[in-house]
Scaffold this motif. Structure first.
Motif, PDB file in Angstrom:
ATOM      1  N   THR A 157       9.463  -1.279   1.476  1.00  0.00           N
ATOM      2  CA  THR A 157       8.491  -0.516   2.257  1.00  0.00           C
ATOM      3  C   THR A 157       7.997  -1.380   3.418  1.00  0.00           C
ATOM      4  OG1 THR A 157       6.669  -1.224   0.824  1.00  0.00           O
ATOM      5  CG2 THR A 157       7.777   0.860   0.273  1.00  0.00           C
ATOM      6  N   LEU A 195       5.814  -3.607   5.852  1.00  0.00           N
ATOM      7  CA  LEU A 195       4.820  -4.675   5.816  1.00  0.00           C
ATOM      8  C   LEU A 195       4.325  -4.889   7.243  1.00  0.00           C
ATOM      9  CD1 LEU A 195       3.654  -6.879   3.812  1.00  0.00           C
ATOM     10  CD2 LEU A 195       5.399  -8.404   4.766  1.00  0.00           C
ATOM     11  N   ARG A 223       5.684  -4.723  12.564  1.00  0.00           N
ATOM     12  CA  ARG A 223       6.012  -4.181  11.247  1.00  0.00           C
ATOM     13  C   ARG A 223       7.430  -4.593  10.875  1.00  0.00           C
ATOM     14  NH1 ARG A 223       2.717  -0.391  13.632  1.00  0.00           N
ATOM     15  NH2 ARG A 223       0.969   0.350  12.328  1.00  0.00           N
ATOM     16  N   THR A 228       0.083  -7.666   5.351  1.00  0.00           N
ATOM     17  CA  THR A 228      -0.509  -6.652   4.474  1.00  0.00           C
ATOM     18  C   THR A 228       0.452  -5.471   4.337  1.00  0.00           C
ATOM     19  OG1 THR A 228      -1.639  -5.632   6.362  1.00  0.00           O
ATOM     20  CG2 THR A 228      -2.885  -7.252   5.107  1.00  0.00           C
ATOM     21  N   PRO A 229       0.372  -4.702   3.243  1.00  0.00           N
ATOM     22  CA  PRO A 229      -0.516  -4.911   2.094  1.00  0.00           C
ATOM     23  C   PRO A 229       0.026  -5.994   1.160  1.00  0.00           C
ATOM     24  CG  PRO A 229       0.863  -3.009   1.728  1.00  0.00           C
ATOM     25  CD  PRO A 229       1.174  -3.482   3.118  1.00  0.00           C
ATOM     26  N   GLU A 230      -0.833  -6.449   0.268  1.00  0.00           N
ATOM     27  CA  GLU A 230      -0.477  -7.445  -0.729  1.00  0.00           C
ATOM     28  C   GLU A 230      -1.047  -7.012  -2.079  1.00  0.00           C
ATOM     29  OE1 GLU A 230      -1.083 -11.644   0.493  1.00  0.00           O
ATOM     30  OE2 GLU A 230      -1.855 -10.791   2.350  1.00  0.00           O
ATOM     31  N   VAL A 270       6.261  -9.008  -3.644  1.00  0.00           N
ATOM     32  CA  VAL A 270       6.998  -7.750  -3.513  1.00  0.00           C
ATOM     33  C   VAL A 270       7.363  -7.251  -4.912  1.00  0.00           C
ATOM     34  CG1 VAL A 270       9.061  -6.637  -2.592  1.00  0.00           C
ATOM     35  CG2 VAL A 270       7.897  -8.416  -1.255  1.00  0.00           C
ATOM     36  N   VAL A 289       3.437 -13.036   0.191  1.00  0.00           N
ATOM     37  CA  VAL A 289       3.403 -11.613  -0.168  1.00  0.00           C
ATOM     38  C   VAL A 289       4.241 -11.406  -1.426  1.00  0.00           C
ATOM     39  CG1 VAL A 289       3.994  -9.272   0.523  1.00  0.00           C
ATOM     40  CG2 VAL A 289       3.047 -10.852   2.206  1.00  0.00           C
ATOM     41  N   VAL A 325       3.133  -5.543  -2.203  1.00  0.00           N
ATOM     42  CA  VAL A 325       3.780  -4.439  -1.503  1.00  0.00           C
ATOM     43  C   VAL A 325       5.003  -3.992  -2.300  1.00  0.00           C
ATOM     44  CG1 VAL A 325       5.250  -5.979  -0.129  1.00  0.00           C
ATOM     45  CG2 VAL A 325       4.664  -3.703   0.756  1.00  0.00           C
ATOM     46  N   THR A 326       5.314  -2.719  -2.186  1.00  0.00           N
ATOM     47  CA  THR A 326       6.494  -2.182  -2.865  1.00  0.00           C
ATOM     48  C   THR A 326       7.760  -2.580  -2.103  1.00  0.00           C
ATOM     49  OG1 THR A 326       5.196  -0.285  -3.622  1.00  0.00           O
ATOM     50  CG2 THR A 326       7.593  -0.077  -3.713  1.00  0.00           C
TER      51      THR A 326
END
Length: 254
Positions: free
Chosen positions: A167, A169, A222, A159-161, A253, A251, A163-164
């Protein structure tokens, strides 16, 4: 204290019926050499891991050689002080020539008949008796040994999904394994699992880092998100516990 399978539970722990082959009773030893066992294969050579309660059926193959050919075999799978059993459905024997034959049987283990986790600590034995066509025979209490492991499982969630790009994860998960004393799965703490990533459009996972599981088998770390792809956890297993691979979590991106 060592745990044991109670006598009345042997059938539930490892079911089996007499092998189909009919063996000649050992009489006076005939002249000539005894048969020899040349190969033993358990579960097709793959890892054998059992869950908390579900039955697991696996095959054992024994290959033997004698100049006169092989008349028949008897194969027993055993764990000392626990179970001794012949194949569930008898043996299927196939000749690979005039002097060599392979006999294969199937065995079903039901771990609900276990009263502890010792079956993953001790070696299991393949025992075999082989009859040759000329009357010679041999028997061994250790044709081979093999390991039965406690089945492990892993989950993964990134997460998040979406994602920028570039950044942070967060990837979480949990490692569990079968407990044959409680007949449930339980978190496996203090074990190293690998965080792996597979870039979209490729087929190979790469290990990014190694993380140790928490008290209940939990995993959390992370990492930087640089491209679309799949994140998963991988546990390499050990002497008592199977390998485990989580399903990859995709994910996006942006």
């Amino acid at each position: 204290m060592r745990t044991r399978i109670r006598i009345h539970s042997l059938t539930a722990a490892l079911t089996g019926a007499l092998a189909l082959s009919s063996l000649a009773a050992p009489a006076a030893e005939a002249a000539g050499a005894e048969p020899t066992i040349t190969d033993v294969v358990v579960n097709g050579g793959a890892e054998l891991a059992l869950g908390p309660t579900a039955p697991k059926t696996f095959k054992v193959s024994v290959t033997a050689h004698h100049a006169s050919g092989i008349k028949g075999m008897d194969i027993i799978v055993s764990l000392p002080s626990y179970v001794h059993s012949r194949s569930d459905r008898g043996l299927t024997c196939t000749a690979a020539g005039a002097t060599t034959s392979t006999c294969t049987g199937s065995w079903t283990v039901v771990t609900s008949g276990f009263y502890g986790n010792d079956p993953a600590d001790d070696p299991w034995y393949v025992k075999a008796t082989v009859d040759a066509n000329d009357g010679n025979w041999m028997t061994t209490s250790t044709a081979d040994t093999f390991t039965v492991r406690r089945l492990a499982k892993l989950t993964a969630n990134a997460t998040p999904e979406p994602v920028t790009r570039n950044t942070t994860l967060t990837v979480t998960g949990k490692l569990i394994r079968a407990n044959w004393e409680t007949h449930k799965n339980a978190g496996y703490a203090g074990r190293k699992a690998q965080l792996q990533f597979r870039k979209a459009g490729t087929t190979t996972y790469t290990t990014i880092k190694t993380v140790t599981t928490g008290t209940n088998g939990t995993l959390k770390t992370r990492t930087k998100a640089t491209s679309d792809g799949y994140w998963r956890w991988y546990f390499p297993g050990n002497s008592t516990t199977s390998t485990a691979t989580a399903k990859g979590d995709y994910v996006d991106v942006r």
